[in-house]
Each structure stands twice: as structure tokens, then as C-alpha cells.
Design an enzyme around this catalytic site. Structure first.
Site, short mmCIF file in Angstrom:
data_model
loop_
_atom_site.label_atom_id
_atom_site.label_comp_id
_atom_site.label_asym_id
_atom_site.label_seq_id
_atom_site.Cartn_x
_atom_site.Cartn_y
_atom_site.Cartn_z
N GLY A 100 -2.07 23.91 16.40
CA GLY A 100 -2.47 25.29 16.18
C GLY A 100 -1.86 26.24 17.20
O GLY A 100 -1.85 27.46 17.02
N ARG A 101 -1.41 25.66 18.30
CA ARG A 101 -0.77 26.52 19.30
C ARG A 101 0.34 25.77 20.02
O ARG A 101 0.71 26.09 21.13
CB ARG A 101 -1.79 27.01 20.30
N LYS A 121 3.62 24.93 24.26
CA LYS A 121 2.19 25.04 23.99
C LYS A 121 1.79 26.47 24.35
O LYS A 121 2.01 26.91 25.47
CB LYS A 121 1.45 24.04 24.87
N ASP A 133 -5.65 31.91 18.30
CA ASP A 133 -4.56 32.89 18.45
C ASP A 133 -3.21 32.24 18.74
O ASP A 133 -2.21 32.93 18.89
CB ASP A 133 -4.91 33.89 19.57
N ARG A 184 5.83 20.98 27.31
CA ARG A 184 5.38 19.60 27.46
C ARG A 184 6.43 18.64 26.94
O ARG A 184 7.09 18.91 25.93
CB ARG A 184 4.07 19.44 26.68
N ARG A 191 -0.31 11.02 17.00
CA ARG A 191 -1.66 10.69 17.47
C ARG A 191 -2.36 9.80 16.47
O ARG A 191 -1.92 9.68 15.32
CB ARG A 191 -2.49 11.98 17.60
N ASP A 260 -7.60 13.03 17.80
CA ASP A 260 -6.36 13.83 17.79
C ASP A 260 -5.78 13.96 19.20
O ASP A 260 -4.67 14.47 19.36
CB ASP A 260 -6.60 15.22 17.18
P1 AMP Z 1 -7.66 20.52 21.62
O1 AMP Z 1 -9.15 20.43 21.75
O2 AMP Z 1 -7.01 21.37 22.64
O3 AMP Z 1 -7.03 19.18 21.50
O4 AMP Z 1 -7.38 21.29 20.26
C1 AMP Z 1 -7.98 20.95 19.04
C2 AMP Z 1 -7.34 21.72 17.92
O5 AMP Z 1 -7.51 23.13 18.10
C3 AMP Z 1 -5.86 21.52 17.77
O6 AMP Z 1 -5.56 21.51 16.39
C4 AMP Z 1 -5.28 22.71 18.45
O7 AMP Z 1 -3.98 23.01 17.99
C5 AMP Z 1 -6.26 23.80 18.09
N1 AMP Z 1 -6.27 24.90 19.04
C6 AMP Z 1 -6.75 24.88 20.30
N2 AMP Z 1 -6.61 26.08 20.89
C7 AMP Z 1 -6.02 26.91 19.99
C8 AMP Z 1 -5.60 28.27 20.00
N3 AMP Z 1 -5.76 29.05 21.06
N4 AMP Z 1 -5.04 28.76 18.87
C9 AMP Z 1 -4.86 27.99 17.79
N5 AMP Z 1 -5.24 26.70 17.72
C10 AMP Z 1 -5.81 26.15 18.80
MG MG Z 2 -5.45 18.26 21.19
#
Ligand code: AMP
Ligand code: MG
Length: 503
Positions: A100-101, A121, A133, A184, A191, A260
Site C-alpha cells: 500500500g505504500r 517505502k 496515503d 529497502r 511473504r 504478511d
Molecule cells: P504493515 O502493518 O506495515 O505491515 O502494513 C500492513 C498493510 O497496510 C500493508 O498492506 C501496507 O502496505 C499497508 N499500509 C501501511 N501503511 C500504509 C500507508 N500509510 N498507506 C497505504 N498503505 C499502508
Molecule cells: Mg507489512
């Protein structure tokens, strides 16, 4: 700000020799997406050593790093994609997550011949951003930089930090924060959740393609085996069991071991609310979002096994044509995970305690008594082991006892340990101490020091603490008298009680 990403001219090709295998997979593995340019990018950190390891043109990248590592400029050969994946988040299945980012710029073959991903990232939204966002704040970016490089220096498999760029744009979380982009590097970003993405859709064909892909990329020794999916499951279980044992050995708490966030390669990934434990307590949790303690320090092996079971489920149709038989074979592999973890952990803790000779009857009790002592005394995990290392070298208990508030309580254990170790070997401790020193770090990224370094950078643009911390942590096992204060646990009032994932 809304300008399109600039395509850098062909001359720039030599800077990064991309060869993008993931982007050649079927189209439902990812979404093609470009970074969203930022207002005023500034390179705040570039990892030259890693750049060299990857065979990159480090001088050019350092010069133009702001443009390249913000995503404002796209190098020729880059085929940016956001990867699709699913995942169990705190036990709840989410069939559609994905980057998502994060945006995968492409892959390079490093100097060792290994294929490595280069990913941004925080480079803007993707089709998988949901309500997010697509951005990252400077704090979590610097944190991931410090901790992932520290993990690497500790010798633990991990994704790496190539660069950090500030964007000149704010991001809005609970408050307004400076934005940043993190670059990164990973053996790959596949995953457990990548497998879940296809399995949840009943898409056995693409699951099979993914199995072949990761065997090719990460486990070539499994090619041509009779049951490749089962062999892969076993191999991933082995790497994860070894990885988690290494985490426990340095007091690392990942914090968000969602499926994930568990790699197929066996690298540590996604340093969100992660933390290193100061005082030893297996129930330790730092993450603000982990109220039930699901991902507590001592729970990590069980969660590892749970995640491997989720991976196993995705592979069932490929493990055996007969469903019952597939389940039996998969179950055995999941059970073996815990045996493997136990083997790895026994080896880790024995080496840390200098029990380098063949196992003896009283060893298990000696290890148990040690951990009980640490827990009762609320001893600093890192410094107790390091103190024991010093005591092994000196032949006197002083350095060990100094890690305890009540040295008297630790003395009896020390005498038992000394009787056990001195009785064996004639090395007078020096060879033993040498081995212990190579697994018992003096320096870990202590939460209070990480927070201090981040605060100076964020609030005052002062990166000196960040730089110093990176330096110290690049040689975690060395004696570094000039940096002794970095080895100290937090004083009263300095303890960090909670960490945040910062997404
Ligand atoms: P994480 O907990 O960081 O592993 O993220 C879990 C999910 O949320 C993943 O699909 C990320 O890509 C998404 N995600 C986390 N932060 C953001 C952000 N600021 N904008 C869009 N997607 C996000
Ligand atoms: Mg993650």
C-alpha cells in the site's frame, strides 16, 4: 507535486543494472504503478557499503540520491510494481492487502550473484493503499534504517537499508510529521501472505507458479524433488525456526508477526513497532497495538509455527492429490517447525552461555536457572550475557555480577556455571570467552537511544546521534570503550514503554 515521475536518460542505466523477474510473472501478482513525486527531496542517508555490495554506481547514486530514492526520478530499466498479497493480521484474515505504500523498483544481481529487490517505502499510493496515503513519516524510516542495519551487523538475516530521503512534505498521522521515503533491499519481498493471496482465491495455478518462482530464487536445491511444495514448506519452516531462535538470542521482539510480515526467504522484514528487550521478561511487549501480547518476546516461536501452518494451508492442493494425505504431510511439517526451533534455540543459548562442549545432564537445569535468575532479578538481558562473557575471560565473577542489582543472588549460579565449564577444557576460558563474545553483543539498538536519535533528527534536523548510533551498532560484538554509554540500559525515567508502528 502532481508532476509525473521523471524518466532519467539512458546514460543513467549503468547506475543500477536492473533485471526484474517479478515483473515478468503473471499480471495478477502485482499492479504496475509509479512513485508519486515529492516536493523537495533530500538524501539524509545513503548506505555506500550496501550499494557496493549490490554492484551499484555509488558515486552517481550518492550525488543524485535525492531524486532517485524519493521516486522523483526513475532509472532506466526500473519496472515499478506494487506486489499483491493477503495476510492474517493479529489472527484475522484479510484477503487483499498488498504494497500500500511500497513500490518495488526492480531487482539486481549482487556481487555474490544473489538476486536482490530494491524497493521504495513511502513513495505514494498504489492500488493496494486502501485508506492509507502511501506515505511514511521520517521517524519510522530512520528507525527501520537503524534497526535493520543493526540486525545485519548482528549477523541475523534481514532486509537492508539502502537510503533514506526526506520529502519536504508533511504526513498526517495523529499529528503532522515530516515525510520520508525509505529504500529497502531484500532477498525478495515474497511473504507467507503472497501465497495466501492466491490460495484465498482458489487459484492453484498461480500458487504453483509462485512455488516454482521462490524455489528458483531462494531454494534452488529443491528443484526437481518429487514433492516441491512440501519440500518448500519444510525449508521455509527451517529458515524461520532458525531466524526466530536468533531473534530470541538478542532479545528482539518483532512486534507485528502477521503472515504478511513473514518472508519466504527467511529474512526479518517490516520493522514497525519492533524493539529490543532491556530487562529480561518473556512476556515483554512494546507495541501499542498488541494489547493481548500476541507477539510478546516469548510467544514468537509459537506464532512462527502458527504462520507456518497458514503457509501449509495454501500449499495443500500442491502437496498431495488426496486431501487427507496432504493434510497429514503438512501437519508433520508444521510439527517439525517446533522441533527445529528447539534445536536452533538450544544451540543459540548454549553458545551464548559458553556451553561449547558436548551436552551434559545438568545443562538444561543450568540454562533454566539462568533464565529464572535474569527474570527474578530483572537483569538486563544483553549485559548479563556480555558480563558472563567478560567473567569467562577473567576467570572471576565480577563482570557478570555487575549486571545484577543483587550480586549475591547471581553468585551461586555463577559458581555452578564455573564448575560446569572449568571442569571441561583446559583453555582457561579464553577460547570460550572468544566464542561467547561472538554471539553476545555489547551493543543493541536500545529503544531509548533509538528514540533519542530520532527526536534529534526530527525536531532539530540533527543527524549526529543517528550517525553515531549507526556507527556503534555496525560493530556490535566489539569492545568500543569510547562508546561505552551506548551499552548502558536506560536509567530510571529513560525507559521506553511503548513503540508505535507509525503507519
Ligand atoms: P504493515 O502493518 O506495515 O505491515 O502494513 C500492513 C498493510 O497496510 C500493508 O498492506 C501496507 O502496505 C499497508 N499500509 C501501511 N501503511 C500504509 C500507508 N500509510 N498507506 C497505504 N498503505 C499502508
Ligand atoms: Mg507489512
Amino acid at each position: 507535486m502532481t508532476e509525473a515521475t521523471r524518466r532519467l536518460p539512458d546514460e543513467a542505466k549503468a547506475r543500477v543494472a536492473f533485471d526484474n523477474s517479478y515483473a515478468r510473472l503473471p499480471q495478477n501478482f502485482f499492479a504496475r504503478v509509479e512513485p508519486t513525486p515529492v516536493a523537495a527531496p533530500q538524501l539524509v542517508k545513503f548506505n555506500r557499503a550496501l550499494g557496493l555490495e549490490l554492484g551499484l554506481d555509488v558515486d552517481a547514486l550518492e550525488r543524485d540520491g535525492a531524486e532517485i530514492f524519493s521516486g522523483n526520478g526513475l532509472l532506466p530499466g526500473s519496472e515499478p510494481v506494487a506486489m499483491a498479497y493477503a495476510g492474517h493480521q493479529f489472527g484475522q484474515f484479510v484477503p487483499q492487502l498488498g504494497d500500500g505504500r511500497a513500490i518495488l523498483l526492480g531487482e539486481v544481481i549482487d556481487r555474490q550473484g544473489q538476486r536482490r529487490d530494491i524497493q521504495l517505502k513511502g513513495a505514494g499510493p498504489t492500488p493496494y493503499s486502501r485508506r492509507g496515503d502511501g506515505r511514511a513519516a521520517l521517524g519510522p524510516v530512520l528507525r527501520e534504517y537503524i534497526v535493520s542495519e543493526a540486525m545485519h551487523a548482528l549477523g541475523i538475516p534481514t532486509t537492508r537499508a539502502l537510503a533514506a530521503v526526506t520529502t519536504g512534505q508533511p504526513v498526517y498521522r495523529e499529528t503532522m510529521l515530516p515525510g520520508a521515503v525509505f529504500t529497502r533491499v531484500a532477498a525478495s519481498h515474497v511473504r507467507v501472505g503472497t501465497f495466501q493471496f492466491f490460495a484465498a482465491r482458489g487459484d492453484t495455478e498461480n500458487t504453483r507458479i509462485l512455488v516454482d518462482y521462490v524455489i528458483d530464487r531462494h531454494y534452488p536445491e529443491l528443484k526437481g524433488l518429487e514433492r516441491p511444495a512440501l519440500a518448500l514448506l519444510d525449508a521455509v519452516a527451517e529458515r524461520q525456526a532458525a531466524l526466530i531462535a536468533r531473534w530470541l538470542g538478542v532479545g528482539f521482539i518483532h512486534g507485528v508477526m502477521n503472515t504478511d510480515n513473514m518472508t519466504i526467504s527467511g529474512e526479518t522484514i517490516d520493522f514497525g513497532p519492533c524493539a529490543f528487550m532491556d530487562t529480561y521478561d518473556p512476556r515483554t511487549v512494546y507495541s501499542s497495538i498488541d494489547q493481548m501480547g500476541r507477539y510478546a518476546y516469548g510467544n514468537q516461536p509459537l506464532i512462527g509455527q502458527w504462520n507456518i501452518a497458514r503457509l501449509a494451508e495454501t500449499l495443500l492442493p500442491l502437496i498431495h492429490d488426496t486431501p487427507d494425505e496432504a493434510v497429514n504431510l503438512a501437519n508433520d511439517a508444521v510439527t517439525r517447525f517446533m522441533d527445529r526451533f528447539q534445536d536452533n534455540w538450544r544451540r543459540t543459548i548454549r553458545t551464548k552461555l559458553g556451553l561449547t562442549e558436548a551436552e551434559e545432564d545438568g545443562d538444561t537445569d543450568l540454562i533454566r536457572a539462568y533464565l529464572a535468575l535474569l527474570s527474578e532479578q530483572k537483569a538486563d538481558f544483553t549485559n548479563a550475557f556480555r558480563g558472563l562473557t567478560g567473567a569467562a575471560a577473567d576467570g572471576t565473577p565480577d563482570r557478570f555480577l555487575s549486571a545484577f542489582a543483587e550480586p549475591g543472588a547471581a553468585l551461586a549460579w555463577f559458581e555452578a556455571w564455573q564448575a560446569r565449564t572449568i571442569a571441561r577444557g583446559t583453555d582457561a576460558g579464553s577460547a570460550r570467552a572468544e566464542i561467547m563474545r561472538s554471539v553476545n553483543p555489547a551493543f543493541i539498538p536500545r529503544n531509548h537511544q533509538v528514540e533519542r536519535a530520532l527526536a534529534a533528527a526530527i525536531e532539530h534536523g540533527d543527524y549526529s546521534l543517528f550517525e553515531a548510533l549507526n556507527d556503534v551498532l555496525s560493530r556490535p560484538y566489539d569492545v568500543q570503550p569510547a562508546f561505552a554509554s551506548y551499552g548502558e540500559p536506560p536509567k530510571a525515567g529513560e525507559e521506553v514503554l511503548q513503540t508505535f508502528c507509525g503507519t
